[in-house]
Design an enzyme around this catalytic site. Structure first.
Site, PDB file in Angstrom:
ATOM      1  N   ASP A  62      -2.705 -10.653  -2.281  1.00 27.40           N
ATOM      2  CA  ASP A  62      -3.280 -10.102  -1.054  1.00 27.40           C
ATOM      3  C   ASP A  62      -4.734  -9.714  -1.333  1.00 27.40           C
ATOM      4  OD1 ASP A  62      -2.109  -8.602   1.710  1.00 27.40           O
ATOM      5  OD2 ASP A  62      -3.935  -7.717   0.884  1.00 27.40           O
ATOM      6  N   HIS A 105       0.820  -1.221   0.000  1.00 29.99           N
ATOM      7  CA  HIS A 105       0.000   0.000   0.000  1.00 29.99           C
ATOM      8  C   HIS A 105       0.850   1.266   0.000  1.00 29.99           C
ATOM      9  CE1 HIS A 105      -3.716  -2.132   0.411  1.00 29.99           C
ATOM     10  NE2 HIS A 105      -3.395  -2.661   1.583  1.00 29.99           N
TER      11      HIS A 105
END
Length: 616
Positions: A370, A334
């Site tokens: 993910d 992220h």
């Protein structure tokens, strides 16, 4: 508003569960007061909020008492405040009586805590509530496996079923077998792994592991209503599983740890971002976003994680090792060029990719499984055609964190077509949908791209039992996906740990992935894989977008589209038949009233047929 007041009060009551927990928190603050911290007159850089506490006055402040001084809320950063102090107008935080209550939003931690519902409808006036009033405090324990709170008299977690005195940090996912006296079954599993490694591995040190226990020092200093999901126990559980299985240490080569340099970091991140992360080493506790914490050790942990990933990629490219697994934290996918978010500080996968290219890799493939979209990785490489980014993630039309990763996000400028997003429309996605997407999208594009190195952003929060992902991928499913990717890049494969917050799920899944890296055959027969209807629809949407850039997908799209049309036709017929049978109550089909039912049914058909003739 009254509802916000009650939610803030309930948050406060959940923080101080019993006297022991309170004492531990006071001890932690006292420890902080003795530590060396930044000069209070020096402001932290933009994007970092300081939450270091000093002295007993701040202890009283955290317990709802009076104190001098003034802490504030800046932007989206969460810090504690005085009794009665109002929140800053830019903040999405309600501050009341020294406690913080966040509105339900789009951070990972908010999604995590929403899995457990509390009673917020109590309208009684508890303005005289004090932490020491035991009759208002229910004693609870936090599950080591999923961190959810349970009543003291419950011996198994209500959410995940883990026992209260779990041995998962000692034995990993083998813990339940060991605790039940089934040591022999564990030993058999260990022997099976060892024998498999002996038979299939060309050399003992062909698989490298990146790990350093200093990464365990990265943790949230001040526990909120629950332990933070991204916690050191994640690494402890994985290492315990590998150790119990006889894999690591023993069968894998441990790569020497190294902190990455600022120059290497700036190949991926801006100078401001690098300096902001480094600045946290001067603070006892700080936050980049409400769910992305740092302490005085976090910058070092992030540099170690990035350095291990870079060195693993270089070692694989140089031929020193065949493949590797980076057991690192904090996670990274992220983290973008300029921001830390979603528990991530530095983008480990991006750093590994550029390190591989420095070691002569021309093309690098990153497959991100993910459950959350790797918005940071996509941003970093969206203009780069030498790095192909493929992500499979829960999306739900942008309603699932972080909201990015739609099928039509394909990269920009020179990198157009080198970003492939496979966005699931719902939770509960399991092995079949993932393997089906691998078969029809991931592998055809990857084979055409022909990477020199394949990197897996290996988050295990899509695993069965994970409280954030709420999906259904099994350890066997992860093993099969790893086996399929091992066929690329002449076996040069690097898996990097990202998310995953159920310890039993991540430890068992990571162990299966390492077994495949060591040479175990996962059994990758996928010809008979049948996806869910929603999974097939997602695959078709992605194929329609991506075949403009990868013509090899066109034949697959045409064949699957034909199947979709057949499925849709059958569904429409089934729904039409169901509507016909609901013209009258079901009981009318029985006894004397069946004649009335048949009369209405046929009359309805005649009316519909006559009206259609008049229309034409």
């Amino acid at each position: 508003m009254p509802s916000e007041v009650m939610r803030a009060r309930n948050t406060r009551s959940r923080v101080f569960h019993d006297e022991d927990i309170m004492n531990r928190q006071i001890d932690r603050v006292q420890y902080q007061s003795d530590a060396t911290c930044l000069n209070e007159h020096e402001d932290p850089p933009e994007g970092v909020s300081r939450t270091g506490y000093h002295g007993e006055s701040n202890i009283e402040q955290r317990l709802g008492g009076k104190s001098d001084g003034d802490d504030s809320v800046d932007g989206d950063h969460v810090i504690c405040s005085h009794r009665g102090q109002q929140s800053h107008e830019k903040s999405d935080v309600v501050v009341l009586n020294g406690c913080v209550k966040q509105h339900k939003g789009n951070t990972l931690q908010e999604l995590y805590f929403q899995q457990e519902e509390y009673d917020d409808d109590d309208d009684n006036d508890d303005s005289d509530w004090e932490p020491t009033q035991n009759h208002l405090v229910s004693t609870r324990w936090f599950c080591v496996n999923c961190t959810m709170a349970n009543l003291e008299d419950v011996w198994h977690c209500d959410v995940c079923g883990e026992i209260k005195e779990s041995g998962i940090l000692k034995y990993g996912h083998f813990a339940s077998q060991v605790e039940r006296g089934m040591q022999s079954s564990v030993e058999n599993d260990i022997l099976e792994v060892v024998d498999s490694c002996k038979e299939n591995l060309p050399s003992r040190n062909s698989t490298a592991i990146g790990f350093d226990d200093r990464m365990l020092l990265h943790f949230e200093v001040e526990m909120k209503s629950h332990p933070h999901p991204e916690r050191p126990d994640r690494l402890r559980a994985i290492v315990a599983s590998l150790s119990t299985a006889g894999i690591f240490p023993g069968k894998c080569f441990l790569i020497p740890p190294r902190e990455i340099t600022q120059e290497e970091l700036m190949m991926v991140h801006s100078l401001d971002h690098v300096e902001s992360v480094q600045y946290t080493s001067r603070l006892l506790s700080s936050y980049f976003t409400p769910d992305t914490y740092a302490n005085e050790h976090s910058a070092c942990a992030a540099r170690l994680a990035a350095g291990l990933c870079a060195d693993l990629a270089s070692a694989i490219m140089s031929g020193k090792v065949k493949n590797g697994f980076a057991l690192v934290r904090p996670p990274g996918h992220h983290a973008g060029t300029k921001q830390a978010m979603g528990f991530c500080l530095h983008n480990n996968a991006a750093i590994a990719a550029l390190s591989a290219q420095t070691a002569q890799a021309q093309r690098v493939l990153i497959v991100d499984w993910d459950v959350h979209h790797g918005n940071g990785t996509q941003e970093i490489f969206e203009k780069n055609r030498s790095v192909l980014y493929i992500s499979l993630h829960r999306h739900e039309d942008g309603r699932f964190y972080p909201g990015t990763g739609a099928a039509d996000e394909v990269g920009i400028m020179e990198g157009e077509g080198y970003c492939v997003n496979i966005p699931w429309k719902r939770g509960g996605v399991g092995d079949n949908d993932y393997l089906f997407a691998f078969q029809h999208i991931v592998l055809p594009i990857a084979l055409k791209f022909s990477p020199d190195l394949t990197i897996i952003s290996a988050g295990f929060d899509a695993a069965r039992g994970d409280p954030l992902g709420c999906c259904d991928v099994t350890p066997a499913g992860y093993a099969k996906m790893t086996g399929m990717l091992s066929s690329l890049s002449q076996g040069k494969l690097l898996a990097i740990l990202e998310g995953g917050y159920n310890l039993r799920s991540i430890s068992s899944s990571a162990t299966e992935v390492v077994k495949v890296l060591l040479g175990k055959n996962p059994g990758c027969k996928i010809d008979d894989v049948i996806p869910s209807r929603a999974g097939l629809q997602t695959v078709l949407e992605v194929l329609k977008v991506q075949m403009k850039f990868w013509p090899i997908l066109e034949s697959s799209y045409m064949g699957l589209q034909s199947q979709w049309d057949t499925i849709s036709s059958l569904k429409q017929k089934k729904q039409a038949k169901k509507r016909r049978h609901t013209l009258g109550p079901i009981l009318w089909k029985l006894g004397r009233r069946r004649l009335i039912y048949r009369h209405l049914l046929h009359a309805g058909f005649r009316t519909k047929h006559g009206s259609s003739k008049n229309t034409h």
